[in-house]
Design an enzyme around this catalytic site. Structure first.
Site, PDB file in Angstrom:
ATOM      1  N   ILE A   1       0.567  -0.886   0.038  1.00 14.17           N
ATOM      2  CA  ILE A   1      -0.212  -0.373  -0.110  1.00 14.17           C
ATOM      3  C   ILE A   1       1.144   1.396   0.094  1.00 14.17           C
ATOM      4  O   ILE A   1       0.025   2.424  -0.962  1.00 14.17           O
ATOM      5  CB  ILE A   1      -1.184  -0.109   1.331  1.00 14.17           C
ATOM      6  CG1 ILE A   1      -1.779   0.922   1.188  1.00 14.17           C
ATOM      7  CG2 ILE A   1      -0.093   0.290   2.508  1.00 14.17           C
ATOM      8  CD1 ILE A   1      -2.825   0.654   1.858  1.00 14.17           C
ATOM      9  N   LYS A   2       1.799   1.573   0.550  1.00 12.08           N
ATOM     10  CA  LYS A   2       2.920   2.636   0.560  1.00 12.08           C
ATOM     11  C   LYS A   2       3.366   2.632  -0.652  1.00 12.08           C
ATOM     12  O   LYS A   2       3.127   3.786  -1.115  1.00 12.08           O
ATOM     13  CB  LYS A   2       4.031   1.985   2.019  1.00 12.08           C
ATOM     14  CG  LYS A   2       5.127   1.085   0.983  1.00 12.08           C
ATOM     15  CD  LYS A   2       6.587   1.120   1.581  1.00 12.08           C
ATOM     16  CE  LYS A   2       7.085  -0.268   1.636  1.00 12.08           C
ATOM     17  NZ  LYS A   2       8.194  -0.462   2.435  1.00 12.08           N
ATOM     18  N   GLY A   3       3.573   2.042  -1.455  1.00 12.97           N
ATOM     19  CA  GLY A   3       4.018   1.864  -3.274  1.00 12.97           C
ATOM     20  C   GLY A   3       4.942   2.741  -3.577  1.00 12.97           C
ATOM     21  O   GLY A   3       6.136   2.602  -2.739  1.00 12.97           O
TER      22      GLY A   3
END
Length: 250
Positions: free
Chosen positions: A125-127
């Protein structure tokens, strides 16, 4: 202007910087060998601007100098992106309307590769580069198997999770390991699935180029600098827009 030369200190001076390692101890003879190599590669005169021992029998060099080679940019071949870039909201909406279910993505580093930075940048999710990873998308189910995943295990998990797409990252490149591992992976999936039921196969890594997809037996290759949004947009294009979603395996 389509004919260009490298730029170093002044326009058109042809100056380039090159780094390499030679299997010789760090001394003046080693620097002479580095200059000789650079000369044979067309860099003349060549200046060793940095040298450092790597253990007792190897030396790392950085050399700097001019080359006479010209580049014709009109003959450069590139693969242009053939799908639109979508926002996370647009990706979610397209999947919800087109598939009427979540799209399942299984990702892994295969073989002995333990470098998960690339696959995590796309999936977690941090990408990467200011974009959220695929875990951020509500309509994507992400299964990140992590590092050093054997190909048979990847196929087994893909079937168990009814994967629509497989994302494989390869960073380790010694002896063309990234090429061999990816070819093994694509062959295994083609053997395990009927062609109309096979998940979309995607490979990524810093040593891959988009032109290698056919050679590797995958549907798409992403190189360095790829963002999660590019991957998500491609999956929508391949599995929703073009109406060729992978069938669910029994």
């Amino acid at each position: 202007m389509s004919i260009i030369r490298p730029y170093g200190d002044t326009t058109g001076d042809g100056m380039v910087q090159l780094s390499f390692t030679l299997p010789v101890p760090h001394d003046k003879r080693a620097e002479g060998a580095a200059v000789q190599l650079a000369n044979k590669m067309g860099m003349d005169p060549a200046l060793v601007v940095h040298s450092k021992p790597i253990g007792p029998d190897f030396t790392f060099f950085v050399v700097y100098g001019p080359v006479n080679h010209l580049v014709d940019t009109s003959k450069v071949e590139v693969i242009e992106r053939d799908y639109p870039l979508l926002s996370p909201k647009e990706v979610n909406l397209a999947i919800r309307k087109g598939l009427r279910r979540r799209l399942t993505v299984v990702g892994a580093c295969i073989g002995t590769d333990a470098h998960t930075v690339g696959i995590d940048a796309i999936l977690n999710i941090k990408g990467f580069a200011g974009e959220k990873g695929l875990e951020y998308y509500r309509e994507l189910k992400v299964v990140n198997l992590g590092a050093q995943v054997a190909v048979p295990e990847l196929v087994r998990r893909a079937k168990a999770d009814k994967a629509d797409a497989i994302l494989v990252s390869q960073v380790v490149t010694q002896r063309e390991a990234h090429v061999l591992n990816t070819k093994e992976m694509s062959a295994a999936f083609r053997e395990a699935y009927a062609e109309d039921a096979r998940p979309v196969l995607v490979a990524g890594g810093p040593r891959f180029t988009e032109q290698m997809a056919g050679e590797l037996g995958v549907d798409r290759v992403f190189g360095r600098g790829t963002t999660p949004g590019e991957v998500a947009s491609y999956l929508v294009d391949a599995l929703v827009t073009k109406k060729v979603p992978a069938k669910r395996s029994a």
